[in-house]
Design an enzyme around this catalytic site. Structure first.
Site, PDB file in Angstrom:
ATOM      1  N   ASP A  31       0.822  -1.219   0.000  1.00 26.19           N
ATOM      2  CA  ASP A  31       0.000   0.000   0.000  1.00 26.19           C
ATOM      3  C   ASP A  31       0.855   1.269   0.000  1.00 26.19           C
ATOM      4  O   ASP A  31       1.962   1.269   0.537  1.00 26.19           O
ATOM      5  CB  ASP A  31      -0.897  -0.024   1.249  1.00 26.19           C
ATOM      6  N   THR A  77     -10.773  -7.253  -4.910  1.00 22.88           N
ATOM      7  CA  THR A  77     -12.086  -7.246  -5.571  1.00 22.88           C
ATOM      8  C   THR A  77     -12.708  -5.849  -5.503  1.00 22.88           C
ATOM      9  O   THR A  77     -13.586  -5.522  -6.294  1.00 22.88           O
ATOM     10  CB  THR A  77     -13.032  -8.277  -4.899  1.00 22.88           C
ATOM     11  N   ASN A  79     -10.843  -3.044  -5.827  1.00 20.45           N
ATOM     12  CA  ASN A  79     -10.063  -2.089  -6.626  1.00 20.45           C
ATOM     13  C   ASN A  79     -10.703  -1.743  -7.973  1.00 20.45           C
ATOM     14  O   ASN A  79     -10.306  -0.769  -8.618  1.00 20.45           O
ATOM     15  CB  ASN A  79      -8.627  -2.597  -6.854  1.00 20.45           C
ATOM     16  N   ARG A 199       1.998  -4.480   6.600  1.00 20.60           N
ATOM     17  CA  ARG A 199       1.267  -3.422   5.891  1.00 20.60           C
ATOM     18  C   ARG A 199       1.987  -2.095   6.068  1.00 20.60           C
ATOM     19  O   ARG A 199       1.975  -1.497   7.143  1.00 20.60           O
ATOM     20  CB  ARG A 199      -0.164  -3.275   6.394  1.00 20.60           C
ATOM     21  N   LEU A 206      -6.588  -4.831   7.659  1.00 23.23           N
ATOM     22  CA  LEU A 206      -6.255  -5.926   6.743  1.00 23.23           C
ATOM     23  C   LEU A 206      -6.893  -5.745   5.367  1.00 23.23           C
ATOM     24  O   LEU A 206      -6.484  -6.395   4.404  1.00 23.23           O
ATOM     25  CB  LEU A 206      -6.698  -7.267   7.336  1.00 23.23           C
TER      26      LEU A 206
HETATM   27  C1  FPP Z   1      -2.312   0.079  -3.064  1.00 24.04           C
HETATM   28  O1  FPP Z   1      -1.762   1.395  -3.119  1.00 24.04           O
HETATM   29  C2  FPP Z   1      -1.746  -0.697  -4.139  1.00 24.04           C
HETATM   30  C3  FPP Z   1      -2.476  -1.322  -5.103  1.00 24.04           C
HETATM   31  C4  FPP Z   1      -3.946  -1.245  -5.156  1.00 24.04           C
HETATM   32  C5  FPP Z   1      -1.820  -2.079  -6.186  1.00 24.04           C
HETATM   33  C6  FPP Z   1      -0.559  -2.820  -5.851  1.00 24.04           C
HETATM   34  C7  FPP Z   1       0.136  -3.103  -7.117  1.00 24.04           C
HETATM   35  C8  FPP Z   1       1.465  -3.036  -7.340  1.00 24.04           C
HETATM   36  C9  FPP Z   1       2.451  -2.821  -6.263  1.00 24.04           C
HETATM   37  C10 FPP Z   1       2.052  -3.148  -8.698  1.00 24.04           C
HETATM   38  C11 FPP Z   1       1.721  -4.341  -9.508  1.00 24.04           C
HETATM   39  C12 FPP Z   1       1.999  -5.636  -8.865  1.00 24.04           C
HETATM   40  C13 FPP Z   1       2.683  -6.665  -9.419  1.00 24.04           C
HETATM   41  C14 FPP Z   1       2.567  -8.005  -8.786  1.00 24.04           C
HETATM   42  C15 FPP Z   1       3.517  -6.525 -10.612  1.00 24.04           C
HETATM   43  P1  FPP Z   1      -2.749   2.614  -3.299  1.00 24.04           P
HETATM   44  O2  FPP Z   1      -2.918   2.874  -4.738  1.00 24.04           O
HETATM   45  O3  FPP Z   1      -4.032   2.332  -2.581  1.00 24.04           O
HETATM   46  O4  FPP Z   1      -1.961   3.763  -2.604  1.00 24.04           O
HETATM   47  P2  FPP Z   1      -2.586   4.981  -1.796  1.00 24.04           P
HETATM   48  O5  FPP Z   1      -3.310   4.387  -0.607  1.00 24.04           O
HETATM   49  O6  FPP Z   1      -1.382   5.763  -1.411  1.00 24.04           O
HETATM   50  O7  FPP Z   1      -3.485   5.706  -2.721  1.00 24.04           O
END
Ligand code: FPP
Length: 251
Positions: A31, A77, A79, A199, A206
């Site tokens: 995250d 799910t 996202n 995390r 979680l």
């Molecule tokens: C949460 O950060 C992260 C995600 C929803 C996506 C995680 C994906 C990756 C690290 C890249 C792709 C993965 C692979 C396996 C190649 P956020 O966008 O919610 O961050 P924020 O809370 O700061 O907005």
């Protein structure tokens, strides 16, 4: 917030951790990509691309350290509710990873498993999943689980539905539905439950990640944003894990 001993420098942790008491399974909620990008005035997609680089480095390091299973939360799910261009950027990164990871993971003797509701994904991603799972199926040194279109509640619901079908068909009695049976019906029952869930990004929840398996997991939080997460941070989390007393409900 759980903080490490400030007197210790990050690099010191390498010598402090007990290599004979490593967590077998580490879950990671990657995250903070969006905030990392925002802080730099960059689009969120760049934050995810940097997050993918951090993922690569951490998986590599965890494998070298001897961690047997790592599960990373790549797409939940929930996202899908993000803006279309962000979902597209994430899917494109994942597709790229499934392609690049084919030989890389096979060379590292790593078995890649995708957990989640893969039926709901695009055809090209499904094809990528089939290929990477097939070409790495004999990997022995580490299991890398990528949670994709994953929800912990959905995992439990899917196990409950399978159990209900078994009961309706007469294969089992309703009272046979217990902890052991449900565990065997989760997405990948072949891995141990996570010992440690990490995390970063300053959130303390979680978020529907590994709900069934995390019943006795040790949770470790930090305010580092995922793209900034380093091998030293992983070592710190393991060091901290090793200081805890795990009682699993006993005394
Ligand atoms: C949460 O950060 C992260 C995600 C929803 C996506 C995680 C994906 C990756 C690290 C890249 C792709 C993965 C692979 C396996 C190649 P956020 O966008 O919610 O961050 P924020 O809370 O700061 O907005």
């Amino acid at each position: 917030m759980i903080r490490f001993n400030k007197k210790k420098k990050a690099a010191d942790y390498s010598g402090l951790i007990d290599r004979n008491n490593l967590p077998k399974h580490i879950g990671i909620i990657m995250d903070g990509n969006g905030r990392w990008a925002k802080k730099r005035g960059l689009p969120r997609s760049i934050g995810h691309a940097e997050g993918a680089k951090a993922f690569d480095k951490i998986i590599d390091f965890a494998g070298k350290l001897g961690i047997k299973v790592v599960t990373c939360y790549a797409f939940s799910t929930e996202n899908w509710s993000r803006p279309d261009d962000e979902v597209a950027a994430l899917m494109s990164l994942l597709l790229q990873y499934l392609k690049d990871g084919l030989t890389k993971m096979a060379d590292k003797d790593t078995k890649v498993i995708i957990i989640g509701d893969t039926k709901g994904l695009n055809e090209d991603i499904k094809e990528g999943i089939r290929k990477i799972e097939d070409s790495t199926k004999d990997g022995k040194s580490m299991v890398l689980q990528i949670a994709l279109n994953y929800g912990g509640r959905q995992e439990i619901i899917s196990a409950a539905q399978k159990a209900a079908k078994m009961a309706v068909s007469g294969e089992i009695k309703p009272e046979d539905i217990d902890d052991k049976l449900l565990s065997s019906l989760m997405y990948n029952p072949d891995v141990p439950e996570p010992d440690l869930i990490i995390r970063p990004s300053g959130e303390f929840r979680l978020s529907n990640f590994l709900l069934w398996g995390s019943a006795y997991s040790e949770l470790w939080f930090s305010d580092i944003l995922w793209p900034d997460f380093t091998a030293d941070d992983l070592l710190k989390s393991i060091y901290d894990y090793q200081q805890r007393s795990r009682r699993f409900g006993g005394i």
